[in-house]
Design a protein around this motif. Structure first.
Motif, mmCIF file in Angstrom:
data_model
loop_
_atom_site.group_PDB
_atom_site.id
_atom_site.type_symbol
_atom_site.label_atom_id
_atom_site.label_comp_id
_atom_site.label_asym_id
_atom_site.label_seq_id
_atom_site.Cartn_x
_atom_site.Cartn_y
_atom_site.Cartn_z
ATOM 1 N N PHE A 2 0.832 -1.205 0.000
ATOM 2 C CA PHE A 2 0.000 0.000 0.000
ATOM 3 C C PHE A 2 0.864 1.252 0.000
ATOM 4 O O PHE A 2 1.930 1.284 0.606
ATOM 5 N N ASP A 3 0.356 2.315 -0.647
ATOM 6 C CA ASP A 3 1.029 3.601 -0.543
ATOM 7 C C ASP A 3 0.560 4.302 0.732
ATOM 8 O O ASP A 3 -0.179 3.719 1.533
ATOM 9 N N LEU A 4 0.986 5.537 0.929
ATOM 10 C CA LEU A 4 0.663 6.221 2.184
ATOM 11 C C LEU A 4 -0.839 6.440 2.348
ATOM 12 O O LEU A 4 -1.369 6.359 3.455
ATOM 13 N N HIS A 5 -1.531 6.734 1.253
ATOM 14 C CA HIS A 5 -2.976 6.940 1.335
ATOM 15 C C HIS A 5 -3.686 5.623 1.649
ATOM 16 O O HIS A 5 -4.629 5.591 2.445
ATOM 17 N N GLY A 6 -3.251 4.548 1.030
ATOM 18 C CA GLY A 6 -3.856 3.248 1.269
ATOM 19 C C GLY A 6 -3.540 2.677 2.634
ATOM 20 O O GLY A 6 -4.275 1.840 3.156
ATOM 21 N N LEU A 7 -2.432 3.132 3.235
ATOM 22 C CA LEU A 7 -2.059 2.646 4.562
ATOM 23 C C LEU A 7 -3.106 3.021 5.603
ATOM 24 O O LEU A 7 -3.385 2.242 6.518
ATOM 25 N N ILE A 8 -3.721 4.166 5.443
ATOM 26 C CA ILE A 8 -4.778 4.593 6.368
ATOM 27 C C ILE A 8 -5.954 3.621 6.303
ATOM 28 O O ILE A 8 -6.501 3.210 7.330
ATOM 29 N N PHE A 9 -6.323 3.226 5.077
ATOM 30 C CA PHE A 9 -7.421 2.271 4.923
ATOM 31 C C PHE A 9 -7.036 0.887 5.419
ATOM 32 O O PHE A 9 -7.864 0.157 5.965
ATOM 33 N N LEU A 10 -5.776 0.499 5.244
ATOM 34 C CA LEU A 10 -5.308 -0.790 5.755
ATOM 35 C C LEU A 10 -5.416 -0.836 7.275
ATOM 36 O O LEU A 10 -5.908 -1.813 7.842
ATOM 37 N N ILE A 11 -4.976 0.203 7.929
ATOM 38 C CA ILE A 11 -5.047 0.255 9.394
ATOM 39 C C ILE A 11 -6.503 0.221 9.855
ATOM 40 O O ILE A 11 -6.852 -0.474 10.813
ATOM 41 N N GLY A 12 -7.375 0.947 9.158
ATOM 42 C CA GLY A 12 -8.798 0.931 9.501
ATOM 43 C C GLY A 12 -9.424 -0.440 9.321
ATOM 44 O O GLY A 12 -10.182 -0.905 10.170
ATOM 45 N N ALA A 13 -9.088 -1.108 8.214
ATOM 46 C CA ALA A 13 -9.639 -2.440 7.955
ATOM 47 C C ALA A 13 -9.143 -3.442 8.979
ATOM 48 O O ALA A 13 -9.926 -4.273 9.471
ATOM 49 N N ILE A 14 -7.870 -3.377 9.337
ATOM 50 C CA ILE A 14 -7.313 -4.290 10.336
ATOM 51 C C ILE A 14 -7.984 -4.045 11.689
ATOM 52 O O ILE A 14 -8.296 -4.996 12.407
ATOM 53 N N THR A 15 -8.217 -2.798 12.027
ATOM 54 C CA THR A 15 -8.860 -2.463 13.302
ATOM 55 C C THR A 15 -10.288 -2.992 13.349
ATOM 56 O O THR A 15 -10.713 -3.591 14.346
ATOM 57 N N ILE A 16 -11.041 -2.780 12.284
ATOM 58 C CA ILE A 16 -12.449 -3.208 12.253
ATOM 59 C C ILE A 16 -12.546 -4.730 12.283
ATOM 60 O O ILE A 16 -13.310 -5.315 13.072
ATOM 61 N N VAL A 17 -11.791 -5.404 11.424
ATOM 62 C CA VAL A 17 -11.850 -6.870 11.373
ATOM 63 C C VAL A 17 -11.326 -7.475 12.679
ATOM 64 O O VAL A 17 -11.888 -8.455 13.184
ATOM 65 N N GLY A 18 -10.273 -6.893 13.251
ATOM 66 C CA GLY A 18 -9.774 -7.382 14.531
ATOM 67 C C GLY A 18 -10.788 -7.231 15.641
ATOM 68 O O GLY A 18 -10.936 -8.097 16.511
#
Length: 68
Positions: free
Chosen positions: A48-64
């Motif tokens: 992921f690039d820097l913009h996509g990293l925000i969405f990755l962290i959000g997705a990991i938080t929600i799924v976790g």
């Protein structure tokens, strides 16, 4: 004259990896996260690039949160 070097997107992916690894190592040092989780998070952040990293962290938080 042309400029040689990596494209901006590759630098952003490398920066995302470095940020994820640094954050993961901090969490690992506090024993809040396991070493395997840190490696997996950093490896995923490399895609992921820097913009996509925000969405990755959000997705990991929600799924976790759902799995917990």
């Amino acid at each position: 004259a042309s400029v040689c070097g990596w494209e901006l997107s590759l630098w952003q992916n490398g920066t995302s990896f470095a940020l994820a690894l640094a954050a993961g190592l901090f969490l690992f040092s506090r024993e809040w996260m396991g070493g395997g989780d840190v490696k997996l998070f950093a490896a995923n952040a490399l895609w992921f690039d820097l913009h996509g990293l925000i969405f990755l962290i959000g997705a990991i938080t929600i799924v976790g949160g759902i799995f917990a």
